[in-house]
Motif scaffolding. Sequence first.
Motif, PDB file in Angstrom:
ATOM      1  N   ARG A 105      15.067  -7.557 -40.536  1.00  0.00           N
ATOM      2  CA  ARG A 105      14.655  -8.082 -39.240  1.00  0.00           C
ATOM      3  C   ARG A 105      15.870  -8.296 -38.342  1.00  0.00           C
ATOM      4  O   ARG A 105      15.842  -7.993 -37.144  1.00  0.00           O
ATOM      5  CB  ARG A 105      13.891  -9.399 -39.418  1.00  0.00           C
ATOM      6  CG  ARG A 105      12.536  -9.247 -40.088  1.00  0.00           C
ATOM      7  CD  ARG A 105      11.643 -10.449 -39.834  1.00  0.00           C
ATOM      8  NE  ARG A 105      12.161 -11.678 -40.423  1.00  0.00           N
ATOM      9  CZ  ARG A 105      11.837 -12.135 -41.619  1.00  0.00           C
ATOM     10  NH1 ARG A 105      11.004 -11.439 -42.386  1.00  0.00           N
ATOM     11  NH2 ARG A 105      12.322 -13.280 -42.068  1.00  0.00           N
ATOM     12  N   TRP A 163      16.585 -15.395 -33.757  1.00  0.00           N
ATOM     13  CA  TRP A 163      15.495 -14.929 -34.608  1.00  0.00           C
ATOM     14  C   TRP A 163      14.678 -16.134 -35.044  1.00  0.00           C
ATOM     15  O   TRP A 163      15.218 -17.110 -35.590  1.00  0.00           O
ATOM     16  CB  TRP A 163      16.041 -14.216 -35.842  1.00  0.00           C
ATOM     17  CG  TRP A 163      16.605 -12.860 -35.595  1.00  0.00           C
ATOM     18  CD1 TRP A 163      15.955 -11.672 -35.734  1.00  0.00           C
ATOM     19  CD2 TRP A 163      17.948 -12.528 -35.177  1.00  0.00           C
ATOM     20  NE1 TRP A 163      16.803 -10.622 -35.420  1.00  0.00           N
ATOM     21  CE2 TRP A 163      18.022 -11.111 -35.080  1.00  0.00           C
ATOM     22  CE3 TRP A 163      19.071 -13.291 -34.873  1.00  0.00           C
ATOM     23  CZ2 TRP A 163      19.193 -10.458 -34.701  1.00  0.00           C
ATOM     24  CZ3 TRP A 163      20.229 -12.645 -34.478  1.00  0.00           C
ATOM     25  CH2 TRP A 163      20.284 -11.241 -34.401  1.00  0.00           C
ATOM     26  N   HIS A 164      13.360 -16.071 -34.834  1.00  0.00           N
ATOM     27  CA  HIS A 164      12.466 -17.169 -35.187  1.00  0.00           C
ATOM     28  C   HIS A 164      11.488 -16.719 -36.269  1.00  0.00           C
ATOM     29  O   HIS A 164      11.034 -15.571 -36.261  1.00  0.00           O
ATOM     30  CB  HIS A 164      11.663 -17.640 -33.969  1.00  0.00           C
ATOM     31  CG  HIS A 164      12.496 -18.352 -32.953  1.00  0.00           C
ATOM     32  ND1 HIS A 164      11.929 -19.021 -31.874  1.00  0.00           N
ATOM     33  CD2 HIS A 164      13.832 -18.522 -32.826  1.00  0.00           C
ATOM     34  CE1 HIS A 164      12.895 -19.551 -31.138  1.00  0.00           C
ATOM     35  NE2 HIS A 164      14.052 -19.258 -31.691  1.00  0.00           N
ATOM     36  N   LEU A 165      11.153 -17.619 -37.159  1.00  0.00           N
ATOM     37  CA  LEU A 165      10.140 -17.377 -38.194  1.00  0.00           C
ATOM     38  C   LEU A 165       9.288 -18.633 -38.310  1.00  0.00           C
ATOM     39  O   LEU A 165       9.771 -19.674 -38.758  1.00  0.00           O
ATOM     40  CB  LEU A 165      10.795 -17.056 -39.540  1.00  0.00           C
ATOM     41  CG  LEU A 165       9.833 -16.851 -40.716  1.00  0.00           C
ATOM     42  CD1 LEU A 165       8.937 -15.644 -40.469  1.00  0.00           C
ATOM     43  CD2 LEU A 165      10.594 -16.695 -42.032  1.00  0.00           C
ATOM     44  N   ASP A 188       3.329 -14.862 -41.646  1.00  0.00           N
ATOM     45  CA  ASP A 188       4.565 -15.122 -40.926  1.00  0.00           C
ATOM     46  C   ASP A 188       4.509 -14.557 -39.516  1.00  0.00           C
ATOM     47  O   ASP A 188       4.046 -13.436 -39.308  1.00  0.00           O
ATOM     48  CB  ASP A 188       5.762 -14.486 -41.652  1.00  0.00           C
ATOM     49  CG  ASP A 188       6.075 -15.179 -42.971  1.00  0.00           C
ATOM     50  OD1 ASP A 188       5.769 -16.380 -43.079  1.00  0.00           O
ATOM     51  OD2 ASP A 188       6.605 -14.515 -43.884  1.00  0.00           O
ATOM     52  N   PRO A 215      14.111 -10.275 -44.354  1.00  0.00           N
ATOM     53  CA  PRO A 215      14.946 -11.024 -43.395  1.00  0.00           C
ATOM     54  C   PRO A 215      16.164 -10.241 -42.924  1.00  0.00           C
ATOM     55  O   PRO A 215      16.481 -10.237 -41.727  1.00  0.00           O
ATOM     56  CB  PRO A 215      15.347 -12.267 -44.187  1.00  0.00           C
ATOM     57  CG  PRO A 215      14.230 -12.469 -45.164  1.00  0.00           C
ATOM     58  CD  PRO A 215      13.790 -11.092 -45.543  1.00  0.00           C
ATOM     59  N   GLU A 248      15.716 -19.003 -37.504  1.00  0.00           N
ATOM     60  CA  GLU A 248      16.385 -18.452 -38.685  1.00  0.00           C
ATOM     61  C   GLU A 248      17.893 -18.327 -38.465  1.00  0.00           C
ATOM     62  O   GLU A 248      18.695 -18.748 -39.298  1.00  0.00           O
ATOM     63  CB  GLU A 248      15.807 -17.084 -39.026  1.00  0.00           C
ATOM     64  CG  GLU A 248      14.451 -17.118 -39.699  1.00  0.00           C
ATOM     65  CD  GLU A 248      14.091 -15.771 -40.274  1.00  0.00           C
ATOM     66  OE1 GLU A 248      13.855 -15.700 -41.500  1.00  0.00           O
ATOM     67  OE2 GLU A 248      14.030 -14.777 -39.520  1.00  0.00           O
ATOM     68  N   CYS A 249      18.278 -17.702 -37.371  1.00  0.00           N
ATOM     69  CA  CYS A 249      19.696 -17.521 -37.069  1.00  0.00           C
ATOM     70  C   CYS A 249      19.818 -17.116 -35.604  1.00  0.00           C
ATOM     71  O   CYS A 249      18.817 -16.807 -34.941  1.00  0.00           O
ATOM     72  CB  CYS A 249      20.334 -16.455 -37.974  1.00  0.00           C
ATOM     73  SG  CYS A 249      19.565 -14.820 -37.841  1.00  0.00           S
ATOM     74  N   CYS A 261       7.099 -13.456 -37.109  1.00  0.00           N
ATOM     75  CA  CYS A 261       8.523 -13.137 -36.961  1.00  0.00           C
ATOM     76  C   CYS A 261       8.739 -12.582 -35.556  1.00  0.00           C
ATOM     77  O   CYS A 261       8.066 -11.643 -35.145  1.00  0.00           O
ATOM     78  CB  CYS A 261       8.972 -12.093 -37.988  1.00  0.00           C
ATOM     79  SG  CYS A 261       8.325 -12.333 -39.646  1.00  0.00           S
TER      80      CYS A 261
END
Length: 322
Positions: A103, A126-128, A136, A100, A49-50, A138
């Motif tokens: 999180r 961060w992984h999803l 999900d 999101p 994600e980021c 997360c």
Amino acid sequence: MAIFSMRVQVVKRSSGRSVIAAAAYRSGTRLHDQRQGITHDYRNKRGVECSEMIFPKDAPAWVQGIDREGFWNAVDASEKRRDAQTAREIYVSIPRELSPDERVRVVRDFVTDSFVSKGMVADIAWHLVPASDGGDNCHAHVMLTMRPLVAGGFGNKVRHEYIPDPQGRAHPDGRVMLVESNSQSWNSAAYYETCRLRWEQLANDALQRAGSSERIDRRSLLERGIARLPEPMLGAAYHMKELYGRMKDRFGQYLAAKHAREVEQRATVALDRLDTISPAEAMRTVERFRAWFDRKLDHLPMAREGPMPDFSTPSHSPDMER
């Protein structure tokens, strides 16, 4: 259902691992390993994600404006031993009930409060990804430095020794009880338990703000008085498909099949033991298999100038992106 999951592992050269490869894989970026002359390209990796790096407020001038590639190469160059421990990684499962933005906020608060405030540099991803139940999965990977920052480089590791208990306590068989000489050591078991408690508190506070009735609990099933074994690692099959795809890319069909058999044999031996050992030992067995699996994945990717192609064949990504 919100669950508590936190694991710690150390990136060690003695296991054949590279801190630059680990950072590139977690963050889904392209990083060049200056010491080995290898480029690790994971820009096509799914589920990231980021990512961001957090430095202590009093960080020296030499890290101001440094990027991920430059920093982790500096970490790698500062360690001279061939069996050096170059980084520590914290894995935390984030409640899927959070948005999101929440999180990102809760992990950032946890990392800043528990690690960066003590002088560590944190690299967070961060992984999803899809979970085995269709929901999900997360989670976040937090890579941490093993040494504090100083002017021009890195300082000495914050260690501890085991000394006789100052209170004179002893084991039932008469042996002297040993305790940690420095509870603030970055390797301290007591410090790690404090981090587990802090994550539980922050995650539950975030769940309450989100209006969810779910809560996480760091205690084991036995400590909570629940008489059942832990659930099996449902994502193992997806992990193996990803690993097999990477092995085919690197080794070719014959050697890929050979290495795949080794993975299956190790998994069979590890998981068959779960019915014959205690719940605590069962959890340790699963964690050892996960750690061994991680090392396999880290060893496989080859250096390449372009982005790595996507070899994931299942409709769902692995339950635990590592």
